[in-house]
Design an enzyme around this catalytic site. Structure first.
Site, mmCIF file in Angstrom:
data_model
loop_
_atom_site.group_PDB
_atom_site.id
_atom_site.type_symbol
_atom_site.label_atom_id
_atom_site.label_comp_id
_atom_site.label_asym_id
_atom_site.label_seq_id
_atom_site.Cartn_x
_atom_site.Cartn_y
_atom_site.Cartn_z
ATOM 1 N N HIS B 137 0.776 -1.244 0.000
ATOM 2 C CA HIS B 137 0.000 0.000 0.000
ATOM 3 C C HIS B 137 0.810 1.298 0.000
ATOM 4 C CE1 HIS B 137 -3.239 -2.802 0.885
ATOM 5 N NE2 HIS B 137 -4.120 -1.861 0.795
ATOM 6 N N GLY B 188 -0.717 -1.653 -5.941
ATOM 7 C CA GLY B 188 -1.527 -2.840 -5.651
ATOM 8 C C GLY B 188 -2.962 -2.452 -5.354
ATOM 9 N N HIS B 189 -3.132 -1.352 -4.676
ATOM 10 C CA HIS B 189 -4.467 -0.795 -4.425
ATOM 11 C C HIS B 189 -4.512 0.555 -5.128
ATOM 12 C CE1 HIS B 189 -8.132 0.610 -2.704
ATOM 13 N NE2 HIS B 189 -8.177 -0.267 -1.716
ATOM 14 N N GLU B 316 -13.552 -9.354 -1.088
ATOM 15 C CA GLU B 316 -14.413 -8.158 -1.168
ATOM 16 C C GLU B 316 -14.633 -7.818 -2.631
ATOM 17 O OE1 GLU B 316 -11.789 -5.620 1.138
ATOM 18 O OE2 GLU B 316 -12.906 -6.087 2.961
ATOM 19 N N GLU B 332 -19.781 -3.358 -0.182
ATOM 20 C CA GLU B 332 -19.098 -2.458 0.740
ATOM 21 C C GLU B 332 -19.483 -1.005 0.465
ATOM 22 O OE1 GLU B 332 -14.857 -3.078 0.793
ATOM 23 O OE2 GLU B 332 -14.532 -1.235 1.920
ATOM 24 N N CYS B 334 -17.723 1.586 0.739
ATOM 25 C CA CYS B 334 -16.669 2.225 -0.053
ATOM 26 C C CYS B 334 -16.769 1.904 -1.529
ATOM 27 C CB CYS B 334 -15.293 1.757 0.417
ATOM 28 S SG CYS B 334 -14.810 2.508 1.960
ATOM 29 N N CYS B 412 -11.617 2.248 6.469
ATOM 30 C CA CYS B 412 -11.926 2.829 5.175
ATOM 31 C C CYS B 412 -13.307 3.457 5.087
ATOM 32 C CB CYS B 412 -11.707 1.811 4.070
ATOM 33 S SG CYS B 412 -12.793 0.394 4.105
ATOM 34 N N CYS B 413 -14.371 2.730 5.448
ATOM 35 C CA CYS B 413 -15.697 3.230 5.092
ATOM 36 C C CYS B 413 -16.092 4.540 5.774
ATOM 37 C CB CYS B 413 -16.740 2.147 5.294
ATOM 38 S SG CYS B 413 -16.504 0.747 4.160
#
Lengths: 647, 647
Positions: B137, B188-189, B316, B332, B334, B412-413
């Site tokens: 990340h 990667g993300h 996910e 999700e 997000c 995250c959310c």
């Protein structure tokens, strides 16, 4: 009051000649048993070695090496020997018996002087034995050894394996239990409980029954042995996070306090079978009440229409009442077999046909679905709805295979199918001194000693494709006994004639019992109407709302993509469908198929580009729906399959 | 051709005064943002510490310590700063700005001389940086830093954070890419792709756009960087067994060759958003065609009726076309937010209302369902069907919570909801020099410079409870511009009056565009008929066959146990239901509820003891069905919930 009123008829007195079952038995005898022996000896090319017999040879000092394979690897040999034993009963085979004797010699040679016999600990250090009863399957292996030894003794009269097994039992008896120097443990994976009662019936050694009873009584008592064992030996534990915790092993509560079937489904039904055995052998009414309660919970709230059990792959477990998903199901073949074990004991104690009904349901559906029609491939998981793309791409369905898997190593389901199918005659017929119970309708010949006299009983039927059963009794002199015929729960129109005369017999707990003096040549003719029946599930079963399952006789049907196209969820039955019922001898080794004019929810006007749109009623197109027996699915072409169809 | 035709209206020009949205914004401003700052600084009693600001302080040498928390912990500070920036735009707050400036000072102090800024590697050894782009990340944190820095610069005009972020970008540019001494990696993300284009729009530094374009172009090229990186550094990898393999990261194929949305849903839509940004900024038609294709795949085959995406908890992730389970769903929060990000870019390039339709669908349903009405609890997973017992006892539903969870740490959310809701005005209004697009119907006041003149636009509406929208234009002198009003995809009866006169305007790509000279005091009145609509899903969606979703305007409705009793699967709508539509000011902070006479499949005659029985038609009892907006579920009492209802 709880003693067994009837017993399995000995397999050597039954010669099955049945269009449906004989082929399965021959597949087991000619294919599964020899193949498994090769597997146990690591002689299957391209397959992972089993190491099973090698472990015994190394433990016996006959070969150098170390323990390899799973911690319960020994049990594979025992399961094989049990299947061999049953097979020898109805098909004597000197060569096979010699092979089995040789295997038993190796097993016996591995036994320690104190009787201990588990190659994992013999080879990895005996000081660690009995330190992880929770997960390391020592007492599970013991159970399967005893099961096999009892069967082998009954098949051959040879005591060697029985004595070996009794030796290990006696060793366990010295170390496990209540009392000075003993560990108050019990099996992590049940099976020993039922096995020990079987052993006791032969040995009459009170220790053998006492150990079975102790295993049942001690299970789940506080302080919890498994928790203590884990702490003391710092064993790892997989079920920390789980809902069921120690109920994974049915060990979170004393068994008499358990209200619902929980945890690993195979273990659960093996335990309940053992509980029924112990309740019967010790006249323990409270324990039997627990068996009845658990039986009711399973069959009234947690059983698939196929007789399969175990809704969840996680823990291969029961989940909760009415939770019966069709597509993410576990429904392990072994669990359905275990339910049959449990059912048989409950029947033997009660002579109530409810138990035999479930036995038949599981057998014709959830069990034989586990084996391909050529006997070469096996399912562990038996879904009631399958979509190949979902099994590939949806992780929660990754365990749901859409093709039976080639069976290389030795594992639980194939040998379990083998031992059940090679003893199927014993599930069909049970008897006491003056009663003969016919639970399954299987063609063949029997010798039954009833009223002290030998009777030959000849049965002809095309069941399950046809509801006609003809029974002829042959004897040297008249004999007085009751011939009790199960009236299947699915059957609304059941008629019996004796020598052409209609008999209006009273029904007792689901049996028509013909209690009379039988003369040579007497004939019974049973006629069961076998219409196609649509079956609905209790509305609490979320997954089956608005749907029905199609059954005929004991057989559950399904739709397959190869006959009906894909997107099976779009298919609807008409409210009052008329079925064409046809026996197709060339199809799937001969099956009755059911065909009806149904409907397909139209994809017209949708196109590929519309995912949602205002609802304006449903439009259907006509479609012929062709159903085949569920057990025979995916024997032609991989594709979608569906049991519960919309209506 | 692909340049953005319109841009978000700056948030400082929009003053939202809306019965529906203002409270959400205030919850974010007054509750979520201050709470999160406490969390970032480990001052929430009873909560796991975040370590986020501490890591920066340690990396800056302001404090002793080591790195703690997740590998992507830095990004929490950036998400907070982004939400703060938006909030400052519409609600200046000196104290909050000072706090943010202080945080930025600490962040900047942690930066290495070469611009590098990721506290995980700064504290764990810089020699390991850029050795696990796949999973660690670094470039994700970079992306969120840039997103926040751009927003903060726009909010405050202060360059410090922007320069810090640009410094890290330039450092990455030196090390990652094609060429001597560079590693041909990529995030990667994803998120950096879209962020870098935003940065470039301010800095005009060609490296910033080049890096974004490189990340897009290089992704999934052979030899696969992630595979190589893993081998070279012996990094572990979680997705060996998975169906999607490197498509978990959307990196199994070059992005232009990807036909379907696959893998981790949030990453996927963040990537597609970045692709749209790069396609627009570089006039790359092929890349834009990939965006359109992926958009179509999502919205036509893989999107829930709530605008939620991501069918599977495993990874996910997206699964496959038409696989939209309601009860084991991931959906999700997000991911729905990411879909809105993607939609906005596609709209800005095309001015097509299809994109804004999805934006609105996701916003009113799949996004705000993620936050409780008091702003204190959050859902990551937004199921369309929930049963408390199943969430407890069924492992495949363990991720489906039936109560929003208290938000302790930084994850995250919640921050994603915060940054979206505090910038909601920009999603409502987009403009060019002479066009104003109204995508969401939100009450308030705007200042919009159009035709070179300042116009004040005053909007009043009770949307989504009512389809009336009144717009008044105030200006000092006449101005010629097009006021384009979105005709929602759900709306069949859309009328516009200007100054009381009906206008029959042509529709262009789903907009009624009123292109005229506007005078001070001109009034537009929009009337959208808002009947209750039953929505059907494509028959290929297995889970929704025989069911409908109830919508009114953009709002998806649901049944809750508290209003309708349990066993919601037993409830049926009548074929032509009539609904009572009522605004209930005291209920759930004021919602329109829908009530109708429906049916409940009768459990009578079943009893608890019958699991299966012959089907003899269905019997129903009358039941009133009360629907509430889906987003507001489980704000009263825990219980069952259902969106797709049988009909």
């Amino acid at each position: 009051m709880l003693e067994k009123k009837v017993r399995m008829m000995p397999l050597d007195q039954i010669e099955i000649r049945d269009g449906f079952w004989k082929e399965y038995m021959e597949l087991v005898r000619c294919h599964v048993i020899p193949y498994q022996w090769e597997a146990l000896n690591d002689r299957i090319e391209g397959a992972e070695p089993s190491h099973c017999m090698q472990n015994f040879r190394v433990a016996a000092g006959l070969q150098e090496g170390k323990f390899e394979g799973m911690v319960f690897q020994d049990s594979d040999a025992y399961k094989w020997l049990e299947a061999v034993a049953y097979s020898l009963m109805w098909h004597p085979d000197e060569e096979l018996e010699a092979t089995a004797d040789g295997a038993i010699d190796v097993i016996a040679a591995a036994q320690r002087p104190d009787g201990y016999l588990d190659t994992y600990y013999i080879l990895n250090g005996l000081e660690k034995r009995f330190t992880n009863l929770t997960d390391n399957h020592e007492l599970y292996c013991l159970g399967h050894m005893v099961e096999a030894a009892v069967a082998y003794y009954k098949a051959t009269g040879k005591r060697k394996f029985l004595d070996t097994a009794a030796g290990y039992v006696n060793c366990v008896y010295e170390h496990i239990g209540i009392g000075e120097g003993k560990k108050p443990g019990y099996p992590g994976h049940e099976v020993a409980e039922m096995a020990l009662v079987g052993l006791y019936e032969i040995t009459k050694d009170p220790r053998h029954l006492a150990l079975a009873k102790y295993f049942i009584d001690q299970r789940g008592q506080q302080p919890l042995y498994f928790a203590k064992e884990r702490e003391e030996n710092q064993n790892s534990w997989y079920w920390h996070d789980s809902y069921f915790q120690y109920q994974y092993y049915q060990a979170g509560l004393p068994v008499r306090e358990q209200e619902k079937a929980q945890g690993h489904a195979v273990r659960a039904v093996y335990l309940y079978t053992g509980m029924a055995e112990v309740a019967s052998a010790t006249e323990d009414a409270e324990l039997f009440a627990a068996c009845e309660r658990l039986w009711k919970n399973i069959t009234e709230k947690q059983m698939y229409v196929t007789g399969a059990i175990g809704a969840s792959e996680y823990g291969e477990s029961f989940t909760f009442d009415y939770d019966l998903p069709n597509d993410t199901v576990y429904a392990e073949t072994c669990a359905a077999i275990g339910l049959i074990f449990f059912a048989r004991r409950m029947f033997e104690i009660t002579k109530d046909s409810r138990y035999a009904d479930v036995m038949e349901r599981a057998l014709f559906n959830g069990v034989i679905s586990g084996m391909s029609l050529d006997g070469k491939r096996f399912f562990y998981v038996n879904p009631l709805e399958a979509v190949p793309e979902a099994s590939e791409k949806d992780y929660r369905k990754r365990h749901v295979k859409v093709e039976r898997q080639k069976w290389f190593g030795c594992a639980c389901c194939p040998p379990n199918v083998a031992r059940l199918l090679s003893s199927i005659g014993g599930y069909a017929y049970e008897c006491s001194e003056r009663e003969l119970y016919m639970n399954l309708f299987i063609g063949g010949d029997m010798k039954a000693v009833l009223d002290g006299k030998e009777n030959r009983i000849h049965v002809e039927t095309r069941y399950p494709w046809d509801g006609e059963v003809r029974i002829r009794i042959e004897n040297e002199s008249d004999s007085a006994f009751a011939y009790a015929i199960r009236v299947p729960g699915w059957c609304d129109d059941f008629r019996v004639k004796v020598n052409g005369e209609v008999v209006e017999a009273e029904r007792k707990k689901g049996y028509v019992s013909l209690d009379r003096v039988w003369k040579n040549g007497d004939e019974i003719q049973v006629t069961m109407a076998m219409p196609v029946v649509l079956v609905a599930a209790n509305p609490r079963v979320r997954e089956d709302i608005g749907k029905v399952a199609v059954m005929r006789g004991p057989v559950v049907y399904c739709l397959e993509e190869v006959d009906n196209g894909g997107q099976l969820q779009e298919l609807y039955l008409r409210e009052h469908p008329e079925f064409e019922v046809a026996y197709e001898p060339e199809l799937l080794k001969g099956v009755v198929t059911l065909t009806t004019q149904g409907l397909r929810l139209s994809e017209e006007n949708w196109g590929e580009e519309t995912l949602y749109r205002p609802y304006s009623g449903r439009t259907f197109t006509e479609q012929t729906l062709k159903f085949i027996p569920y057990y025979a699915w995916t024997n032609r072409k991989v594709g979608e399959m569906l049991v519960w169809v919309r209506i």
